[in-house]
Enzyme design. Structure first.
Site, PDB file in Angstrom:
ATOM      1  N   LEU A   1       0.818  -1.218   0.000  1.00 48.57           N
ATOM      2  CA  LEU A   1       0.000   0.000   0.000  1.00 48.57           C
ATOM      3  C   LEU A   1       0.846   1.259   0.000  1.00 48.57           C
ATOM      4  O   LEU A   1       1.969   1.280   0.499  1.00 48.57           O
ATOM      5  CB  LEU A   1      -0.917  -0.002   1.228  1.00 48.57           C
ATOM      6  CG  LEU A   1      -1.797  -1.242   1.397  1.00 48.57           C
ATOM      7  CD1 LEU A   1      -2.629  -1.121   2.673  1.00 48.57           C
ATOM      8  CD2 LEU A   1      -2.674  -1.480   0.187  1.00 48.57           C
ATOM      9  N   ASP A   2       0.278   2.339  -0.546  1.00 48.84           N
ATOM     10  CA  ASP A   2       0.942   3.630  -0.515  1.00 48.84           C
ATOM     11  C   ASP A   2       0.536   4.372   0.756  1.00 48.84           C
ATOM     12  O   ASP A   2      -0.161   3.834   1.613  1.00 48.84           O
ATOM     13  CB  ASP A   2       0.643   4.446  -1.785  1.00 48.84           C
ATOM     14  CG  ASP A   2      -0.841   4.754  -1.969  1.00 48.84           C
ATOM     15  OD1 ASP A   2      -1.622   4.684  -0.991  1.00 48.84           O
ATOM     16  OD2 ASP A   2      -1.227   5.076  -3.104  1.00 48.84           O
ATOM     17  N   THR A   3       0.942   5.626   0.883  1.00 49.02           N
ATOM     18  CA  THR A   3       0.664   6.378   2.106  1.00 49.02           C
ATOM     19  C   THR A   3      -0.811   6.698   2.308  1.00 49.02           C
ATOM     20  O   THR A   3      -1.224   6.999   3.419  1.00 49.02           O
ATOM     21  CB  THR A   3       1.470   7.701   2.126  1.00 49.02           C
ATOM     22  OG1 THR A   3       1.152   8.457   0.954  1.00 49.02           O
ATOM     23  CG2 THR A   3       2.961   7.440   2.189  1.00 49.02           C
TER      24      THR A   3
END
Length: 138
Positions: free
Chosen positions: A14-16
């Protein structure tokens, strides 16, 4: 025939913002392509022993819905052959509820590893090497 494999989105992908990182969509697509080849009886080792390897020449991703950690998706893969040395790869990443999360399309070929040139008739060549060539029929 359209082949598919199932994947669960992992937290480290996942990204931020908590969405599946854009590059991971490409990894899922790559995974499905290799799973299709493997299911057809074309492992990396067998392809290398045959002196050929798949190459991606163009890839386009159309993002439709976000994916989050724990989502389970089905990644499809279909090779569409025409005339010449290249073929289309059509893929979709679909959520459990049937919603399309992404469409991945591309152009691929089979590379002769000694001459470093695309081979003619990739469909025929793959079918000759495969244990289950019917899986490779688009």
């Amino acid at each position: 025939m359209t082949f598919f494999t199932d994947v669960t989105v992992r937290g480290y992908e996942l990204d931020t913002q908590g969405h599946l990182n854009q590059a991971v969509y490409l990894q899922y697509a790559e995974h499905a392509r290799w799973e299709l080849l493997r299911a057809a009886g074309l492992s990396q080792e067998k392809l290398l022993a045959g002196g050929v390897g798949p190459v991606a020449l163009e890839v386009n991703v159309k993002y439709a819905r976000e994916l989050r950690g724990g989502d389970r998706v089905r990644v499809s893969c279909r090779f569409v052959y025409g005339e010449g040395k290249t073929f289309r790869v059509e893929q979709r990443i679909v959520k459990e509820d049937g919603t399309t999360a992404a469409e991945i399309t591309g152009v691929a070929g089979m590379l002769d590893l000694s001459s470093r040139r695309l081979i003619a008739d990739p469909a025929g060549h793959l079918a000759q090497l495969a244990d289950h060539p019917e899986l490779l029929e688009g």
